[in-house]
Design a protein around this motif. Structure first.
Motif, PDB file in Angstrom:
ATOM      1  N   UNK A  12     -10.067  -4.298  -5.490  1.00 45.72           N
ATOM      2  CA  UNK A  12     -10.073  -5.776  -5.611  1.00 45.72           C
ATOM      3  C   UNK A  12      -9.028  -6.622  -5.100  1.00 45.72           C
ATOM      4  N   UNK A  13      -7.641  -6.101  -5.253  1.00 45.94           N
ATOM      5  CA  UNK A  13      -6.635  -6.830  -4.717  1.00 45.94           C
ATOM      6  C   UNK A  13      -5.611  -6.089  -3.880  1.00 45.94           C
ATOM      7  N   UNK A  14      -6.002  -4.699  -3.872  1.00 44.64           N
ATOM      8  CA  UNK A  14      -5.151  -3.676  -3.077  1.00 44.64           C
ATOM      9  C   UNK A  14      -5.992  -3.126  -2.273  1.00 44.64           C
ATOM     10  N   UNK A  15      -5.937  -3.093  -0.889  1.00 40.97           N
ATOM     11  CA  UNK A  15      -6.963  -2.533   0.196  1.00 40.97           C
ATOM     12  C   UNK A  15      -6.949  -0.829   0.254  1.00 40.97           C
ATOM     13  N   UNK A  16      -8.178  -0.375   0.286  1.00 41.11           N
ATOM     14  CA  UNK A  16      -8.281   0.984   0.597  1.00 41.11           C
ATOM     15  C   UNK A  16      -9.676   1.019   1.198  1.00 41.11           C
ATOM     16  N   UNK A  17      -9.812   2.449   1.446  1.00 44.06           N
ATOM     17  CA  UNK A  17     -11.209   2.853   2.079  1.00 44.06           C
ATOM     18  C   UNK A  17     -12.551   2.679   1.136  1.00 44.06           C
ATOM     19  N   UNK A  18     -13.514   2.333   1.729  1.00 48.72           N
ATOM     20  CA  UNK A  18     -14.776   2.098   0.701  1.00 48.72           C
ATOM     21  C   UNK A  18     -15.302   3.527   0.743  1.00 48.72           C
ATOM     22  N   UNK A  19     -14.822   4.468  -0.384  1.00 50.89           N
ATOM     23  CA  UNK A  19     -15.186   5.622  -0.760  1.00 50.89           C
ATOM     24  C   UNK A  19     -16.486   5.538  -1.239  1.00 50.89           C
ATOM     25  N   UNK A  20     -17.697   6.294  -0.948  1.00 48.62           N
ATOM     26  CA  UNK A  20     -18.957   6.057  -1.473  1.00 48.62           C
ATOM     27  C   UNK A  20     -19.311   6.714  -2.674  1.00 48.62           C
TER      28      UNK A  20
END
Length: 429
Positions: free
Chosen positions: A353-361
Protein backbone atom coordinates in the motif's frame (compact mmCIF):
# COMPACT_ATOMS: atom_id res chain seq x y z
CA UNK A 1 59.55 -17.04 19.27
CA UNK A 2 57.32 -15.45 21.94
CA UNK A 3 55.60 -13.32 19.32
CA UNK A 4 54.98 -16.34 17.11
CA UNK A 5 53.57 -18.30 20.05
CA UNK A 6 51.18 -15.48 20.97
CA UNK A 7 50.03 -15.12 17.38
CA UNK A 8 49.37 -18.83 17.03
CA UNK A 9 47.36 -18.86 20.27
CA UNK A 10 44.88 -16.33 18.88
CA UNK A 11 42.65 -18.20 16.47
CA UNK A 12 39.28 -16.92 15.34
CA UNK A 13 36.30 -18.91 16.58
CA UNK A 14 34.03 -20.51 14.01
CA UNK A 15 30.25 -20.69 13.73
CA UNK A 16 28.48 -21.99 10.61
CA UNK A 17 25.10 -20.69 9.50
CA UNK A 18 22.39 -21.52 7.02
CA UNK A 19 21.05 -18.84 4.68
CA UNK A 20 17.24 -18.70 4.80
CA UNK A 21 16.81 -16.15 2.02
CA UNK A 22 15.00 -18.44 -0.42
CA UNK A 23 11.58 -17.26 0.73
CA UNK A 24 12.31 -13.74 -0.52
CA UNK A 25 14.08 -14.60 -3.75
CA UNK A 26 12.29 -13.92 -7.04
CA UNK A 27 12.98 -16.73 -9.48
CA UNK A 28 11.35 -15.27 -12.60
CA UNK A 29 10.86 -11.53 -12.21
CA UNK A 30 7.81 -10.31 -14.10
CA UNK A 31 5.59 -7.25 -13.61
CA UNK A 32 3.41 -7.24 -16.68
CA UNK A 33 -0.08 -8.56 -15.99
CA UNK A 34 0.50 -9.05 -12.25
CA UNK A 35 -1.77 -7.31 -9.74
CA UNK A 36 -0.89 -6.34 -6.19
CA UNK A 37 -4.28 -7.60 -5.04
CA UNK A 38 -2.92 -11.15 -5.20
CA UNK A 39 -0.58 -10.60 -2.29
CA UNK A 40 -3.52 -9.36 -0.20
CA UNK A 41 -5.56 -12.45 -1.12
CA UNK A 42 -2.68 -14.72 -0.12
CA UNK A 43 -2.19 -12.83 3.14
CA UNK A 44 -5.87 -12.95 4.08
CA UNK A 45 -6.16 -16.64 3.24
CA UNK A 46 -3.19 -17.65 5.41
CA UNK A 47 -3.96 -15.35 8.32
CA UNK A 48 -7.70 -16.09 8.36
CA UNK A 49 -7.03 -19.82 8.63
CA UNK A 50 -4.77 -19.11 11.59
CA UNK A 51 -7.22 -16.75 13.31
CA UNK A 52 -10.12 -19.17 12.83
CA UNK A 53 -8.09 -21.75 14.76
CA UNK A 54 -7.61 -19.27 17.63
CA UNK A 55 -11.23 -18.08 17.88
CA UNK A 56 -12.61 -21.15 19.79
CA UNK A 57 -10.26 -20.40 22.70
CA UNK A 58 -10.94 -16.67 22.50
CA UNK A 59 -14.73 -16.39 22.14
CA UNK A 60 -16.07 -19.97 21.98
CA UNK A 61 -19.77 -19.02 22.00
CA UNK A 62 -19.67 -16.15 19.49
CA UNK A 63 -20.47 -17.05 15.85
CA UNK A 64 -18.08 -16.16 13.01
CA UNK A 65 -19.49 -14.51 9.89
CA UNK A 66 -18.44 -12.52 6.84
CA UNK A 67 -18.97 -8.80 6.30
CA UNK A 68 -21.86 -9.53 3.96
CA UNK A 69 -23.45 -11.79 6.58
CA UNK A 70 -23.63 -9.14 9.32
CA UNK A 71 -27.03 -8.74 11.00
CA UNK A 72 -27.97 -5.54 12.80
CA UNK A 73 -27.45 -5.73 16.57
CA UNK A 74 -26.25 -9.36 16.53
CA UNK A 75 -22.86 -10.05 18.11
CA UNK A 76 -20.41 -11.91 15.94
CA UNK A 77 -16.76 -12.20 14.94
CA UNK A 78 -15.50 -11.05 11.55
CA UNK A 79 -12.02 -11.66 10.16
CA UNK A 80 -10.51 -9.51 7.46
CA UNK A 81 -7.85 -7.04 6.35
CA UNK A 82 -7.79 -3.60 7.92
CA UNK A 83 -7.74 -0.54 5.68
CA UNK A 84 -6.98 2.86 7.14
CA UNK A 85 -8.64 5.93 5.62
CA UNK A 86 -6.19 8.80 6.10
CA UNK A 87 -6.94 12.39 5.20
CA UNK A 88 -3.25 13.33 4.96
CA UNK A 89 -1.98 10.22 3.18
CA UNK A 90 0.13 11.24 0.14
CA UNK A 91 -1.17 10.48 -3.35
CA UNK A 92 0.57 10.29 -6.70
CA UNK A 93 -0.90 13.69 -7.59
CA UNK A 94 0.66 15.18 -4.46
CA UNK A 95 4.04 13.75 -5.42
CA UNK A 96 3.68 15.15 -8.94
CA UNK A 97 2.83 18.61 -7.63
CA UNK A 98 5.88 18.53 -5.36
CA UNK A 99 8.11 17.77 -8.32
CA UNK A 100 6.57 20.62 -10.33
CA UNK A 101 6.66 23.11 -7.47
CA UNK A 102 9.32 25.82 -7.69
CA UNK A 103 9.44 26.02 -3.89
CA UNK A 104 10.36 22.73 -2.16
CA UNK A 105 7.56 21.54 0.07
CA UNK A 106 8.28 20.34 3.60
CA UNK A 107 7.85 16.58 3.89
CA UNK A 108 5.72 15.47 6.82
CA UNK A 109 7.16 13.04 9.34
CA UNK A 110 3.77 11.54 10.18
CA UNK A 111 0.46 11.53 8.28
CA UNK A 112 -1.88 10.87 11.22
CA UNK A 113 -5.05 12.95 11.58
CA UNK A 114 -7.90 12.88 14.16
CA UNK A 115 -10.38 12.09 11.37
CA UNK A 116 -8.62 8.84 10.38
CA UNK A 117 -10.78 5.73 10.65
CA UNK A 118 -10.46 2.01 10.00
CA UNK A 119 -12.37 -0.29 7.66
CA UNK A 120 -12.37 -4.09 7.65
CA UNK A 121 -12.51 -5.86 4.31
CA UNK A 122 -12.95 -9.46 3.19
CA UNK A 123 -13.95 -11.03 -0.13
CA UNK A 124 -17.64 -10.29 0.49
CA UNK A 125 -17.37 -6.57 1.26
CA UNK A 126 -16.16 -3.92 3.67
CA UNK A 127 -17.52 -2.24 6.77
CA UNK A 128 -16.49 0.89 8.67
CA UNK A 129 -15.26 0.21 12.20
CA UNK A 130 -16.13 2.13 15.35
CA UNK A 131 -15.63 1.93 19.09
CA UNK A 132 -12.69 2.56 21.39
CA UNK A 133 -11.31 -1.01 21.37
CA UNK A 134 -9.58 -0.52 18.03
CA UNK A 135 -7.54 2.67 17.91
CA UNK A 136 -6.62 3.96 14.42
CA UNK A 137 -3.38 5.33 15.85
CA UNK A 138 -2.05 1.82 16.55
CA UNK A 139 -3.00 0.06 13.30
CA UNK A 140 -2.14 0.41 9.63
CA UNK A 141 -3.49 -0.80 6.32
CA UNK A 142 -2.71 -4.45 5.66
CA UNK A 143 -3.07 -5.94 9.15
CA UNK A 144 -5.31 -9.02 9.33
CA UNK A 145 -7.28 -9.36 12.58
CA UNK A 146 -10.40 -10.91 14.11
CA UNK A 147 -12.92 -8.45 15.55
CA UNK A 148 -15.70 -9.13 18.04
CA UNK A 149 -18.63 -6.75 17.95
CA UNK A 150 -21.96 -5.98 16.33
CA UNK A 151 -23.40 -3.97 13.48
CA UNK A 152 -24.99 -0.67 14.46
CA UNK A 153 -28.12 0.93 13.00
CA UNK A 154 -25.85 3.23 10.97
CA UNK A 155 -24.27 0.20 9.27
CA UNK A 156 -20.93 0.45 11.08
CA UNK A 157 -19.34 -2.37 13.05
CA UNK A 158 -18.90 -1.49 16.74
CA UNK A 159 -15.75 -3.28 17.86
CA UNK A 160 -15.78 -4.68 21.40
CA UNK A 161 -12.61 -6.76 21.31
CA UNK A 162 -9.68 -7.49 18.99
CA UNK A 163 -7.77 -10.72 18.38
CA UNK A 164 -4.35 -10.51 16.75
CA UNK A 165 -2.40 -13.53 15.56
CA UNK A 166 0.21 -13.11 18.29
CA UNK A 167 3.76 -14.43 18.27
CA UNK A 168 4.12 -17.74 16.41
CA UNK A 169 5.68 -20.77 18.04
CA UNK A 170 9.43 -20.69 18.52
CA UNK A 171 12.00 -23.41 17.97
CA UNK A 172 14.12 -24.32 20.97
CA UNK A 173 17.16 -22.08 21.22
CA UNK A 174 19.85 -24.26 19.64
CA UNK A 175 22.63 -23.39 22.08
CA UNK A 176 25.48 -25.85 21.64
CA UNK A 177 28.36 -24.09 23.33
CA UNK A 178 29.07 -22.15 26.47
CA UNK A 179 31.67 -20.06 24.66
CA UNK A 180 31.14 -16.41 23.81
CA UNK A 181 30.69 -16.00 20.07
CA UNK A 182 29.76 -12.65 18.60
CA UNK A 183 27.96 -11.34 15.53
CA UNK A 184 28.62 -7.72 14.52
CA UNK A 185 25.60 -5.89 13.10
CA UNK A 186 26.25 -2.70 11.16
CA UNK A 187 24.12 -0.66 8.77
CA UNK A 188 24.04 2.70 7.04
CA UNK A 189 27.66 2.87 5.90
CA UNK A 190 26.55 5.31 3.16
CA UNK A 191 29.86 5.09 1.32
CA UNK A 192 29.90 7.81 -1.33
CA UNK A 193 27.81 10.31 0.61
CA UNK A 194 29.13 13.73 1.58
CA UNK A 195 28.83 12.87 5.28
CA UNK A 196 30.61 9.51 5.06
CA UNK A 197 33.87 9.21 7.00
CA UNK A 198 35.77 6.27 5.48
CA UNK A 199 38.15 6.21 8.43
CA UNK A 200 35.34 5.18 10.77
CA UNK A 201 34.51 2.08 8.75
CA UNK A 202 38.21 1.30 8.33
CA UNK A 203 38.59 1.38 12.11
CA UNK A 204 35.67 -1.03 12.41
CA UNK A 205 37.26 -3.38 9.87
CA UNK A 206 40.62 -3.17 11.63
CA UNK A 207 39.00 -3.92 14.98
CA UNK A 208 37.10 -6.93 13.62
CA UNK A 209 40.16 -8.34 11.88
CA UNK A 210 42.31 -7.93 15.01
CA UNK A 211 44.58 -5.17 13.72
CA UNK A 212 43.74 -2.72 16.51
CA UNK A 213 44.47 -2.75 20.21
CA UNK A 214 46.56 -4.90 22.50
CA UNK A 215 46.53 -8.66 22.86
CA UNK A 216 43.44 -8.57 25.10
CA UNK A 217 41.42 -6.61 22.53
CA UNK A 218 42.65 -8.89 19.77
CA UNK A 219 41.47 -11.85 21.83
CA UNK A 220 37.99 -10.31 21.99
CA UNK A 221 38.05 -9.67 18.24
CA UNK A 222 38.89 -13.34 17.67
CA UNK A 223 35.49 -14.22 19.17
CA UNK A 224 33.64 -12.42 16.34
CA UNK A 225 32.33 -15.17 14.05
CA UNK A 226 30.04 -13.28 11.64
CA UNK A 227 29.44 -9.76 10.36
CA UNK A 228 26.05 -8.68 9.02
CA UNK A 229 26.09 -5.54 6.89
CA UNK A 230 22.47 -4.50 6.95
CA UNK A 231 21.70 -2.23 4.04
CA UNK A 232 22.35 1.33 2.88
CA UNK A 233 26.00 0.53 2.25
CA UNK A 234 26.50 2.93 -0.66
CA UNK A 235 24.96 6.23 -1.66
CA UNK A 236 24.89 7.31 -5.28
CA UNK A 237 24.67 11.08 -6.01
CA UNK A 238 21.10 11.77 -7.11
CA UNK A 239 22.17 14.19 -9.83
CA UNK A 240 23.90 11.40 -11.73
CA UNK A 241 20.89 9.13 -11.86
CA UNK A 242 18.60 11.88 -13.13
CA UNK A 243 20.26 11.77 -16.54
CA UNK A 244 19.32 9.25 -19.18
CA UNK A 245 22.73 9.21 -20.91
CA UNK A 246 25.67 9.07 -18.52
CA UNK A 247 29.00 10.57 -19.45
CA UNK A 248 32.16 8.57 -18.81
CA UNK A 249 33.06 10.70 -15.80
CA UNK A 250 29.58 10.09 -14.35
CA UNK A 251 29.99 6.35 -14.83
CA UNK A 252 33.24 6.56 -12.92
CA UNK A 253 31.59 8.48 -10.08
CA UNK A 254 28.78 5.93 -10.07
CA UNK A 255 31.16 3.02 -9.53
CA UNK A 256 33.55 4.64 -7.05
CA UNK A 257 31.44 4.04 -3.90
CA UNK A 258 30.87 0.41 -4.93
CA UNK A 259 34.59 -0.15 -5.52
CA UNK A 260 35.43 1.39 -2.14
CA UNK A 261 32.90 -0.86 -0.41
CA UNK A 262 34.26 -3.83 -2.32
CA UNK A 263 37.80 -3.21 -1.08
CA UNK A 264 36.68 -2.90 2.54
CA UNK A 265 34.52 -6.02 2.33
CA UNK A 266 37.41 -7.94 0.83
CA UNK A 267 39.53 -7.10 3.86
CA UNK A 268 36.82 -8.48 6.13
CA UNK A 269 36.15 -11.59 4.06
CA UNK A 270 39.79 -12.62 4.26
CA UNK A 271 39.56 -12.76 8.03
CA UNK A 272 35.91 -13.41 8.94
CA UNK A 273 32.58 -14.56 7.53
CA UNK A 274 30.70 -11.54 6.18
CA UNK A 275 27.06 -12.19 5.40
CA UNK A 276 26.70 -10.46 2.05
CA UNK A 277 23.30 -11.72 0.92
CA UNK A 278 20.10 -9.77 1.22
CA UNK A 279 16.93 -11.45 2.40
CA UNK A 280 15.10 -9.92 -0.52
CA UNK A 281 17.55 -10.11 -3.42
CA UNK A 282 21.27 -10.66 -3.80
CA UNK A 283 23.60 -7.74 -4.38
CA UNK A 284 24.85 -8.20 -7.97
CA UNK A 285 26.93 -5.04 -8.25
CA UNK A 286 29.98 -6.07 -6.21
CA UNK A 287 33.14 -6.54 -8.22
CA UNK A 288 35.09 -9.78 -8.35
CA UNK A 289 37.22 -9.30 -5.24
CA UNK A 290 34.59 -9.57 -2.52
CA UNK A 291 32.29 -11.69 -4.68
CA UNK A 292 34.91 -14.44 -4.83
CA UNK A 293 35.51 -14.15 -1.10
CA UNK A 294 31.77 -14.40 -0.39
CA UNK A 295 31.56 -17.51 -2.59
CA UNK A 296 34.24 -19.18 -0.55
CA UNK A 297 32.54 -18.24 2.70
CA UNK A 298 29.17 -19.62 1.55
CA UNK A 299 30.76 -22.92 0.52
CA UNK A 300 32.11 -23.34 4.02
CA UNK A 301 28.80 -22.71 5.79
CA UNK A 302 26.44 -25.66 5.81
CA UNK A 303 24.14 -25.53 8.84
CA UNK A 304 22.63 -23.29 11.47
CA UNK A 305 24.94 -23.61 14.44
CA UNK A 306 23.82 -21.36 17.25
CA UNK A 307 20.84 -19.12 16.65
CA UNK A 308 18.00 -18.52 14.25
CA UNK A 309 18.20 -14.87 13.22
CA UNK A 310 15.33 -13.10 11.51
CA UNK A 311 16.92 -10.45 9.31
CA UNK A 312 14.72 -7.67 7.98
CA UNK A 313 16.56 -6.50 4.90
CA UNK A 314 15.89 -4.42 1.85
CA UNK A 315 18.17 -3.72 -1.06
CA UNK A 316 17.99 0.04 -0.46
CA UNK A 317 16.83 0.78 3.07
CA UNK A 318 16.98 -1.84 5.77
CA UNK A 319 14.35 -1.11 8.39
CA UNK A 320 12.06 0.73 5.99
CA UNK A 321 9.16 -1.45 7.17
CA UNK A 322 9.49 0.14 10.62
CA UNK A 323 10.11 3.60 9.18
CA UNK A 324 6.91 3.27 7.15
CA UNK A 325 4.90 2.26 10.22
CA UNK A 326 6.15 5.43 11.91
CA UNK A 327 4.64 7.51 9.10
CA UNK A 328 1.16 6.01 9.34
CA UNK A 329 0.75 5.11 13.02
CA UNK A 330 2.09 6.05 16.42
CA UNK A 331 4.18 4.30 19.08
CA UNK A 332 6.42 5.29 21.96
CA UNK A 333 9.55 4.07 20.12
CA UNK A 334 10.80 1.91 17.24
CA UNK A 335 10.90 -1.18 19.46
CA UNK A 336 7.14 -0.98 19.91
CA UNK A 337 6.67 -0.93 16.14
CA UNK A 338 8.87 -4.02 15.91
CA UNK A 339 6.81 -5.75 18.59
CA UNK A 340 3.60 -5.01 16.68
CA UNK A 341 4.92 -6.63 13.50
CA UNK A 342 5.66 -9.78 15.49
CA UNK A 343 2.18 -9.81 17.09
CA UNK A 344 0.61 -9.22 13.67
CA UNK A 345 2.88 -11.98 12.30
CA UNK A 346 3.81 -9.80 9.38
CA UNK A 347 7.09 -8.01 8.69
CA UNK A 348 5.69 -5.34 6.39
CA UNK A 349 1.90 -4.96 6.64
CA UNK A 350 1.97 -1.62 4.79
CA UNK A 351 3.43 -3.30 1.68
CA UNK A 352 2.34 -2.85 -1.05
CA UNK A 353 0.00 0.00 0.00
CA UNK A 354 2.60 2.57 1.05
CA UNK A 355 5.76 0.46 1.00
CA UNK A 356 6.99 -0.83 -2.34
CA UNK A 357 7.45 -4.55 -2.90
CA UNK A 358 7.38 -7.09 -5.71
CA UNK A 359 3.82 -8.16 -6.73
CA UNK A 360 3.93 -11.76 -5.53
CA UNK A 361 0.98 -13.71 -6.90
CA UNK A 362 1.07 -17.04 -5.05
CA UNK A 363 2.27 -16.07 -1.58
CA UNK A 364 3.08 -13.32 0.86
CA UNK A 365 6.73 -13.89 1.83
CA UNK A 366 6.57 -11.38 4.67
CA UNK A 367 4.36 -13.55 6.88
CA UNK A 368 6.22 -14.66 10.01
CA UNK A 369 5.79 -18.42 10.33
CA UNK A 370 8.30 -19.07 13.11
CA UNK A 371 9.16 -16.77 15.99
CA UNK A 372 12.79 -15.59 15.74
CA UNK A 373 15.22 -15.44 18.62
CA UNK A 374 16.68 -12.18 17.31
CA UNK A 375 14.84 -9.51 15.34
CA UNK A 376 16.74 -6.40 14.24
CA UNK A 377 16.24 -3.46 11.94
CA UNK A 378 18.94 -1.16 10.63
CA UNK A 379 19.46 2.48 9.70
CA UNK A 380 17.78 3.81 12.82
CA UNK A 381 18.47 7.10 14.60
CA UNK A 382 19.82 5.43 17.72
CA UNK A 383 20.63 2.11 19.33
CA UNK A 384 17.79 0.50 21.26
CA UNK A 385 17.21 -3.02 22.49
CA UNK A 386 14.89 -5.04 24.70
CA UNK A 387 13.61 -8.59 25.08
CA UNK A 388 10.05 -9.52 24.20
CA UNK A 389 8.27 -12.47 25.80
CA UNK A 390 5.34 -14.21 24.12
CA UNK A 391 2.35 -15.92 25.70
CA UNK A 392 3.92 -19.35 25.14
CA UNK A 393 7.29 -18.43 26.59
CA UNK A 394 8.87 -17.16 23.36
CA UNK A 395 11.83 -14.87 23.95
CA UNK A 396 12.95 -12.45 21.25
CA UNK A 397 15.83 -10.00 21.33
CA UNK A 398 14.75 -6.78 19.57
CA UNK A 399 17.56 -4.55 18.27
CA UNK A 400 17.58 -1.19 16.51
CA UNK A 401 20.91 -0.79 14.69
CA UNK A 402 21.98 2.86 14.42
CA UNK A 403 23.11 4.45 11.18
CA UNK A 404 26.89 3.93 11.19
CA UNK A 405 27.67 6.90 8.95
CA UNK A 406 25.96 9.28 11.39
CA UNK A 407 26.83 7.62 14.72
CA UNK A 408 29.96 5.53 14.11
CA UNK A 409 28.23 2.77 16.10
CA UNK A 410 27.84 -0.93 15.38
CA UNK A 411 26.06 -3.54 17.51
CA UNK A 412 27.69 -6.70 18.86
CA UNK A 413 25.41 -9.68 19.62
CA UNK A 414 26.58 -12.56 21.82
CA UNK A 415 25.24 -15.84 20.40
CA UNK A 416 25.67 -17.58 23.73
CA UNK A 417 23.06 -15.57 25.63
CA UNK A 418 21.75 -13.02 23.06
CA UNK A 419 23.06 -10.11 25.10
CA UNK A 420 24.29 -7.18 23.04
CA UNK A 421 26.35 -4.02 23.31
CA UNK A 422 27.68 -1.31 21.01
CA UNK A 423 31.01 -0.55 19.37
CA UNK A 424 31.54 3.15 18.68
CA UNK A 425 34.40 4.62 16.63
CA UNK A 426 35.24 8.31 16.62
CA UNK A 427 37.78 10.16 14.50
CA UNK A 428 37.70 13.66 15.98
CA UNK A 429 40.86 14.95 17.60
Amino acid sequence: MEIDAAASALRRKQSAYLSLDETFEIQKEMYRGQQYSQIYFARLHMMRTLLYSLVPNWKPHVPVCTVLGLEGGKECIIVGTLYKHMKLKPTILDEYSKERSAVPLVRRHNFMDPLDHLVLEDESGRVKLGGSSLSPTSYVTGVVAALHGRETDAGDFLVQDVLEAGLPSQLEFPLKSREDKYVVLVSGLSIGSSTCNPLQFQLLVDHITGHLGDEQEQGIAAEIVHVVIAGNSVEIPRGILNRQNLASKDLSRLSEPIKELDILLTQGCLWISCQGRMTQQTLPCLSSLSTDAFSLVHQLTTHLDLVQILIVLSLTILGQNIDDLEKYSEAKNKLEFMERTLRWRHLAPTAPNTLGCYPFTDRDPFLIESCPHVYFVGNQDKYETQTLEGSEGQLVRLICIPNFCETGTAVVLNLRNLECHTLTFGTSV
